[in-house]
Design a protein around this motif. Structure first.
Motif, PDB file in Angstrom:
ATOM      1  N   GLY A   1      27.308  33.436  42.413  1.00 60.43           N
ATOM      2  CA  GLY A   1      27.767  34.290  43.497  1.00 60.43           C
ATOM      3  C   GLY A   1      29.178  34.022  43.986  1.00 60.43           C
ATOM      4  N   LYS A   2      29.864  33.058  43.408  1.00 61.06           N
ATOM      5  CA  LYS A   2      31.233  32.709  43.815  1.00 61.06           C
ATOM      6  C   LYS A   2      32.243  33.315  42.841  1.00 61.06           C
ATOM      7  N   ASN A   3      33.286  33.924  43.372  1.00 61.74           N
ATOM      8  CA  ASN A   3      34.336  34.519  42.542  1.00 61.74           C
ATOM      9  C   ASN A   3      35.064  33.436  41.756  1.00 61.74           C
ATOM     10  N   VAL A   4      35.179  33.640  40.441  1.00 64.81           N
ATOM     11  CA  VAL A   4      35.870  32.674  39.594  1.00 64.81           C
ATOM     12  C   VAL A   4      37.063  33.331  38.897  1.00 64.81           C
ATOM     13  N   ILE A   5      36.807  34.477  38.265  1.00 59.90           N
ATOM     14  CA  ILE A   5      37.809  35.141  37.416  1.00 59.90           C
ATOM     15  C   ILE A   5      37.871  36.627  37.765  1.00 59.90           C
ATOM     16  N   ALA A   6      39.062  37.210  37.622  1.00 58.43           N
ATOM     17  CA  ALA A   6      39.226  38.664  37.691  1.00 58.43           C
ATOM     18  C   ALA A   6      39.934  39.104  36.420  1.00 58.43           C
ATOM     19  N   VAL A   7      39.535  40.254  35.909  1.00 58.93           N
ATOM     20  CA  VAL A   7      40.219  40.871  34.778  1.00 58.93           C
ATOM     21  C   VAL A   7      40.751  42.198  35.289  1.00 58.93           C
ATOM     22  N   ASN A   8      42.076  42.376  35.183  1.00 58.64           N
ATOM     23  CA  ASN A   8      42.672  43.605  35.704  1.00 58.64           C
ATOM     24  C   ASN A   8      43.964  43.924  34.979  1.00 58.64           C
ATOM     25  N   ALA A   9      44.559  45.040  35.357  1.00 62.09           N
ATOM     26  CA  ALA A   9      45.839  45.445  34.783  1.00 62.09           C
ATOM     27  C   ALA A   9      46.846  45.664  35.888  1.00 62.09           C
TER      28      ALA A   9
ATOM     29  N   LYS B   1      38.985  48.497  50.248  1.00 62.84           N
ATOM     30  CA  LYS B   1      37.534  48.249  50.359  1.00 62.84           C
ATOM     31  C   LYS B   1      36.787  49.547  50.594  1.00 62.84           C
ATOM     32  N   ALA B   2      37.400  50.448  51.352  1.00 61.05           N
ATOM     33  CA  ALA B   2      36.736  51.728  51.671  1.00 61.05           C
ATOM     34  C   ALA B   2      36.571  52.589  50.434  1.00 61.05           C
ATOM     35  N   LYS B   3      37.385  52.353  49.405  1.00 62.26           N
ATOM     36  CA  LYS B   3      37.326  53.177  48.196  1.00 62.26           C
ATOM     37  C   LYS B   3      36.401  52.621  47.150  1.00 62.26           C
ATOM     38  N   ARG B   4      35.784  51.458  47.424  1.00 60.58           N
ATOM     39  CA  ARG B   4      34.904  50.835  46.426  1.00 60.58           C
ATOM     40  C   ARG B   4      33.656  51.661  46.229  1.00 60.58           C
TER      41      ARG B   4
ATOM     42  N   THR C   1      28.971  36.097  35.435  1.00 61.24           N
ATOM     43  CA  THR C   1      28.318  37.353  35.788  1.00 61.24           C
ATOM     44  C   THR C   1      29.371  38.367  36.199  1.00 61.24           C
ATOM     45  N   GLU C   2      29.267  39.580  35.673  1.00 61.17           N
ATOM     46  CA  GLU C   2      30.239  40.629  35.986  1.00 61.17           C
ATOM     47  C   GLU C   2      29.798  41.425  37.211  1.00 61.17           C
ATOM     48  N   GLU C   3      30.718  41.570  38.169  1.00 59.16           N
ATOM     49  CA  GLU C   3      30.483  42.371  39.369  1.00 59.16           C
ATOM     50  C   GLU C   3      31.707  43.238  39.602  1.00 59.16           C
ATOM     51  N   LEU C   4      31.539  44.316  40.365  1.00 61.55           N
ATOM     52  CA  LEU C   4      32.663  45.172  40.726  1.00 61.55           C
ATOM     53  C   LEU C   4      33.036  44.890  42.176  1.00 61.55           C
ATOM     54  N   LYS C   5      34.266  44.396  42.387  1.00 58.31           N
ATOM     55  CA  LYS C   5      34.755  44.103  43.730  1.00 58.31           C
ATOM     56  C   LYS C   5      36.186  44.609  43.824  1.00 58.31           C
TER      57      LYS C   5
END
Length: 197
Positions: free
Chosen positions: A47-55, A194-197, A33-37
């Motif tokens: 509900g548990k973080n598994v993977i992140a995709v980033n640059a 976190k404040a900028k999310r 499931t894709e979420e923005l964190k």
């Protein structure tokens, strides 16, 4: 938006749009499931973080929150900074990802299985020594020491890593002084993300 360069030509994501899109497609195909964190896509299972995709500046990345527990049979995983459990795979070209799609899916599915089984990584307590300059400040200011100790272990570690980067004692003292008010307010060194999310 986390980065001040977001949606500008200086944005680190722009050179890797195709790579990030392909990594996203691969992860979603594995049923996450894709979420923005933290201002970036994070892929979860139950509900548990598994993977992140980033640059990063020079790569598109597939990050595994419990990567240290993966078998890494193809020796692709790299440690991410000072993080104990996270591991990532870096890419600079879409063709490199395309060659590894079955392998990447196997890594992702292994990560999901670890999460389903409830596998835990045991974090080393106080993996970095507390700088002498910070201990001196604790001795001089009991309220500051109490404020620091009331921070979560992760926030304490973030500050310790930041202060320890400096090679000279004077620089460490200046860093401690710079963040002292923030610590007294119970704010972590990375809380501004976190404040900028």
């Amino acid at each position: 938006m986390r980065c001040k360069y977001g949606a500008t030509p200086q944005c680190k994501v722009i050179p890797f749009r195709e790579e990030l899109a392909l990594l996203r497609e691969i992860v979603l195909a594995c049923g996450l499931t894709e979420e923005l964190k933290w201002g970036a896509p994070v892929y979860t299972h139950a509900g548990k973080n598994v993977i992140a995709v980033n640059a990063l500046k020079h790569s598109a990345n597939l990050g595994f929150f419990k990567g240290v527990l993966l078998s890494d049979s193809h020796k692709l995983l790299q440690q991410q900074g000072n993080l104990q459990s996270d591991r990532l795979i870096k890419f600079t070209h879409k063709s490199d990802i395309e060659k590894l799609i079955p392998v990447l899916k196997s890594y992702i599915l292994e990560a999901v299985e670890l999460e389903k089984k409830g596998e835990k990584f045991v974090f080393a307590k106080n993996p970095e020594p507390i700088p002498d300059e910070l201990l001196e400040e604790f001795n001089a200011d009991l309220a500051f020491k109490q404020a620091f100790e009331s921070l979560s272990l992760g926030r304490q570690r973030g500050y310790i890593i930041q202060f320890s980067k400096a090679k000279q004692s004077a620089t460490r003292k200046a860093q401690i002084a710079k963040y002292k008010d923030q610590i007294l307010q119970g704010i972590g060194i990375h809380d501004h993300y976190k404040a900028k999310r």
